[in-house]
Design a protein around this motif. Structure first.
Motif, PDB file in Angstrom:
ATOM      1  N   GLU A 181     -12.303  -3.793   5.971  1.00  0.00           N
ATOM      2  CA  GLU A 181     -11.890  -3.789   4.567  1.00  0.00           C
ATOM      3  C   GLU A 181     -10.974  -2.610   4.269  1.00  0.00           C
ATOM      4  OE1 GLU A 181     -15.753  -5.879   2.454  1.00  0.00           O
ATOM      5  OE2 GLU A 181     -15.867  -3.762   3.024  1.00  0.00           O
ATOM      6  N   LEU A 182     -11.253  -1.462   4.870  1.00  0.00           N
ATOM      7  CA  LEU A 182     -10.401  -0.287   4.690  1.00  0.00           C
ATOM      8  C   LEU A 182      -9.018  -0.555   5.281  1.00  0.00           C
ATOM      9  CD1 LEU A 182     -10.075   2.602   3.702  1.00  0.00           C
ATOM     10  CD2 LEU A 182     -11.067   3.382   5.873  1.00  0.00           C
ATOM     11  N   GLU A 232      -3.258  -1.849   4.457  1.00  0.00           N
ATOM     12  CA  GLU A 232      -2.130  -2.767   4.613  1.00  0.00           C
ATOM     13  C   GLU A 232      -1.581  -3.207   3.261  1.00  0.00           C
ATOM     14  OE1 GLU A 232      -3.705  -5.810   7.160  1.00  0.00           O
ATOM     15  OE2 GLU A 232      -3.611  -4.517   8.931  1.00  0.00           O
ATOM     16  N   LYS A 233      -2.460  -3.465   2.298  1.00  0.00           N
ATOM     17  CA  LYS A 233      -2.030  -3.839   0.944  1.00  0.00           C
ATOM     18  C   LYS A 233      -1.220  -2.721   0.308  1.00  0.00           C
ATOM     19  CE  LYS A 233      -5.264  -7.076  -1.157  1.00  0.00           C
ATOM     20  NZ  LYS A 233      -6.262  -7.236  -2.211  1.00  0.00           N
ATOM     21  N   MET A 234      -1.701  -1.491   0.469  1.00  0.00           N
ATOM     22  CA  MET A 234      -1.019  -0.341  -0.114  1.00  0.00           C
ATOM     23  C   MET A 234       0.363  -0.159   0.515  1.00  0.00           C
ATOM     24  SD  MET A 234      -4.310   2.231  -0.221  1.00  0.00           S
ATOM     25  CE  MET A 234      -3.406   3.705  -0.683  1.00  0.00           C
ATOM     26  N   LEU A 235       0.420  -0.223   1.830  1.00  0.00           N
ATOM     27  CA  LEU A 235       1.694  -0.043   2.524  1.00  0.00           C
ATOM     28  C   LEU A 235       2.665  -1.171   2.192  1.00  0.00           C
ATOM     29  CD1 LEU A 235       0.270   1.154   5.940  1.00  0.00           C
ATOM     30  CD2 LEU A 235       1.621   2.536   4.338  1.00  0.00           C
ATOM     31  N   ASP A 236       2.163  -2.379   2.103  1.00  0.00           N
ATOM     32  CA  ASP A 236       3.002  -3.522   1.753  1.00  0.00           C
ATOM     33  C   ASP A 236       3.548  -3.385   0.337  1.00  0.00           C
ATOM     34  OD1 ASP A 236       4.078  -6.199   2.323  1.00  0.00           O
ATOM     35  OD2 ASP A 236       2.648  -6.883   0.811  1.00  0.00           O
ATOM     36  N   TYR A 237       2.683  -2.994  -0.598  1.00  0.00           N
ATOM     37  CA  TYR A 237       3.109  -2.794  -1.982  1.00  0.00           C
ATOM     38  C   TYR A 237       4.191  -1.725  -2.061  1.00  0.00           C
ATOM     39  CZ  TYR A 237       3.049  -1.468  -6.889  1.00  0.00           C
ATOM     40  OH  TYR A 237       3.427  -1.173  -8.182  1.00  0.00           O
ATOM     41  N   ALA A 262       6.239  -0.743   0.285  1.00  0.00           N
ATOM     42  CA  ALA A 262       7.472  -1.223   0.917  1.00  0.00           C
ATOM     43  C   ALA A 262       8.220  -2.188  -0.001  1.00  0.00           C
ATOM     44  CB  ALA A 262       7.144  -1.893   2.250  1.00  0.00           C
ATOM     45  N   LYS A 263       7.505  -3.128  -0.590  1.00  0.00           N
ATOM     46  CA  LYS A 263       8.136  -4.121  -1.468  1.00  0.00           C
ATOM     47  C   LYS A 263       8.739  -3.490  -2.716  1.00  0.00           C
ATOM     48  CE  LYS A 263       5.510  -8.187  -0.120  1.00  0.00           C
ATOM     49  NZ  LYS A 263       4.464  -9.138  -0.507  1.00  0.00           N
ATOM     50  N   ASN A 264       8.144  -2.386  -3.164  1.00  0.00           N
ATOM     51  CA  ASN A 264       8.608  -1.727  -4.382  1.00  0.00           C
ATOM     52  C   ASN A 264       9.411  -0.462  -4.101  1.00  0.00           C
ATOM     53  OD1 ASN A 264       7.338  -3.255  -6.796  1.00  0.00           O
ATOM     54  ND2 ASN A 264       5.740  -3.165  -5.247  1.00  0.00           N
ATOM     55  N   ASN A 265       9.717  -0.246  -2.823  1.00  0.00           N
ATOM     56  CA  ASN A 265      10.518   0.905  -2.408  1.00  0.00           C
ATOM     57  C   ASN A 265       9.962   2.211  -2.980  1.00  0.00           C
ATOM     58  OD1 ASN A 265      12.615   2.060  -0.958  1.00  0.00           O
ATOM     59  ND2 ASN A 265      13.998   1.999  -2.712  1.00  0.00           N
ATOM     60  N   LEU A 266       8.657   2.393  -2.806  1.00  0.00           N
ATOM     61  CA  LEU A 266       7.980   3.578  -3.349  1.00  0.00           C
ATOM     62  C   LEU A 266       7.559   4.524  -2.236  1.00  0.00           C
ATOM     63  CD1 LEU A 266       5.446   2.150  -5.955  1.00  0.00           C
ATOM     64  CD2 LEU A 266       7.507   3.451  -6.435  1.00  0.00           C
ATOM     65  N   SER A 267       7.763   5.793  -2.465  1.00  0.00           N
ATOM     66  CA  SER A 267       7.218   6.804  -1.562  1.00  0.00           C
ATOM     67  C   SER A 267       5.717   6.892  -1.825  1.00  0.00           C
ATOM     68  CB  SER A 267       7.870   8.156  -1.840  1.00  0.00           C
ATOM     69  OG  SER A 267       7.500   8.624  -3.127  1.00  0.00           O
ATOM     70  N   ALA A 268       5.021   7.504  -0.897  1.00  0.00           N
ATOM     71  CA  ALA A 268       3.583   7.708  -1.092  1.00  0.00           C
ATOM     72  C   ALA A 268       3.346   8.575  -2.322  1.00  0.00           C
ATOM     73  CB  ALA A 268       2.966   8.342   0.150  1.00  0.00           C
ATOM     74  N   GLU A 269       4.230   9.532  -2.538  1.00  0.00           N
ATOM     75  CA  GLU A 269       4.088  10.421  -3.690  1.00  0.00           C
ATOM     76  C   GLU A 269       4.208   9.658  -5.009  1.00  0.00           C
ATOM     77  OE1 GLU A 269       5.786  14.696  -5.275  1.00  0.00           O
ATOM     78  OE2 GLU A 269       6.910  13.622  -3.746  1.00  0.00           O
ATOM     79  N   LYS A 270       5.192   8.766  -5.110  1.00  0.00           N
ATOM     80  CA  LYS A 270       5.363   7.989  -6.340  1.00  0.00           C
ATOM     81  C   LYS A 270       4.196   7.020  -6.540  1.00  0.00           C
ATOM     82  CE  LYS A 270      10.270   8.456  -6.880  1.00  0.00           C
ATOM     83  NZ  LYS A 270      11.502   7.831  -7.279  1.00  0.00           N
ATOM     84  N   PHE A 271       3.724   6.447  -5.446  1.00  0.00           N
ATOM     85  CA  PHE A 271       2.571   5.550  -5.537  1.00  0.00           C
ATOM     86  C   PHE A 271       1.345   6.330  -6.016  1.00  0.00           C
ATOM     87  CE2 PHE A 271      -1.037   3.242  -3.481  1.00  0.00           C
ATOM     88  CZ  PHE A 271      -0.941   2.079  -4.224  1.00  0.00           C
ATOM     89  N   TYR A 311      -2.540   9.211   1.457  1.00  0.00           N
ATOM     90  CA  TYR A 311      -2.327   9.295   2.906  1.00  0.00           C
ATOM     91  C   TYR A 311      -3.617   9.031   3.678  1.00  0.00           C
ATOM     92  CZ  TYR A 311       2.476  11.135   3.003  1.00  0.00           C
ATOM     93  OH  TYR A 311       3.828  11.290   2.916  1.00  0.00           O
ATOM     94  N   ASN A 312      -4.706   9.630   3.240  1.00  0.00           N
ATOM     95  CA  ASN A 312      -5.973   9.448   3.955  1.00  0.00           C
ATOM     96  C   ASN A 312      -6.446   8.000   3.934  1.00  0.00           C
ATOM     97  OD1 ASN A 312      -6.185  12.116   4.773  1.00  0.00           O
ATOM     98  ND2 ASN A 312      -7.500  12.706   3.062  1.00  0.00           N
ATOM     99  N   ILE A 313      -6.296   7.337   2.823  1.00  0.00           N
ATOM    100  CA  ILE A 313      -6.711   5.928   2.743  1.00  0.00           C
ATOM    101  C   ILE A 313      -5.776   5.057   3.574  1.00  0.00           C
ATOM    102  CG2 ILE A 313      -7.041   3.948   1.203  1.00  0.00           C
ATOM    103  CD1 ILE A 313      -7.868   6.040  -0.969  1.00  0.00           C
ATOM    104  N   GLU A 314      -4.469   5.299   3.458  1.00  0.00           N
ATOM    105  CA  GLU A 314      -3.515   4.497   4.241  1.00  0.00           C
ATOM    106  C   GLU A 314      -3.715   4.675   5.746  1.00  0.00           C
ATOM    107  OE1 GLU A 314       0.270   4.008   1.213  1.00  0.00           O
ATOM    108  OE2 GLU A 314       0.432   5.455   2.836  1.00  0.00           O
ATOM    109  N   ASN A 315      -4.199   5.831   6.152  1.00  0.00           N
ATOM    110  CA  ASN A 315      -4.439   6.088   7.571  1.00  0.00           C
ATOM    111  C   ASN A 315      -5.891   5.858   7.974  1.00  0.00           C
ATOM    112  OD1 ASN A 315      -1.791   6.999   8.593  1.00  0.00           O
ATOM    113  ND2 ASN A 315      -2.008   8.514   6.981  1.00  0.00           N
ATOM    114  N   CYS A 316      -6.642   5.198   7.087  1.00  0.00           N
ATOM    115  CA  CYS A 316      -8.042   4.825   7.327  1.00  0.00           C
ATOM    116  C   CYS A 316      -8.914   6.031   7.689  1.00  0.00           C
ATOM    117  CB  CYS A 316      -8.124   3.756   8.411  1.00  0.00           C
ATOM    118  SG  CYS A 316      -7.288   2.226   7.972  1.00  0.00           S
ATOM    119  N   LYS A 317      -8.629   7.163   7.067  1.00  0.00           N
ATOM    120  CA  LYS A 317      -9.413   8.368   7.299  1.00  0.00           C
ATOM    121  C   LYS A 317     -10.375   8.658   6.153  1.00  0.00           C
ATOM    122  CE  LYS A 317      -5.853  10.391  10.123  1.00  0.00           C
ATOM    123  NZ  LYS A 317      -6.167  11.161  11.287  1.00  0.00           N
TER     124      LYS A 317
END
Length: 64
Positions: free
Chosen positions: A5-6, A11-16, A18-27, A39-45
């Protein structure tokens, strides 16, 4: 939340982003979370709390 699930959330976060051309900071700003948390969630940490998960899904599902 289990590892699969993590991974799906990551994957949902990274896909969103990418589709919205957002940096991690803006997200992170849109979610009202820290960049480190994103970053920690996207890297499953880090498994998000219920509140953090709600914030992330609200942004992804609203398409903001």
């Amino acid at each position: 939340m289990n590892k699969e699930e993590l991974k799906q959330l990551s994957e949902k976060m990274l896909d969103y982003r990418a589709k919205n051309n957002l940096s991690a900071e803006k997200f992170a700003d849109r979610c009202n979370l820290t960049l480190v948390t994103i970053y920690n969630i996207e890297n499953c940490k880090q498994v998000p709390s219920k509140m953090t998960l709600r914030k992330i899904l609200n942004v992804i599902e609203s398409g903001v």
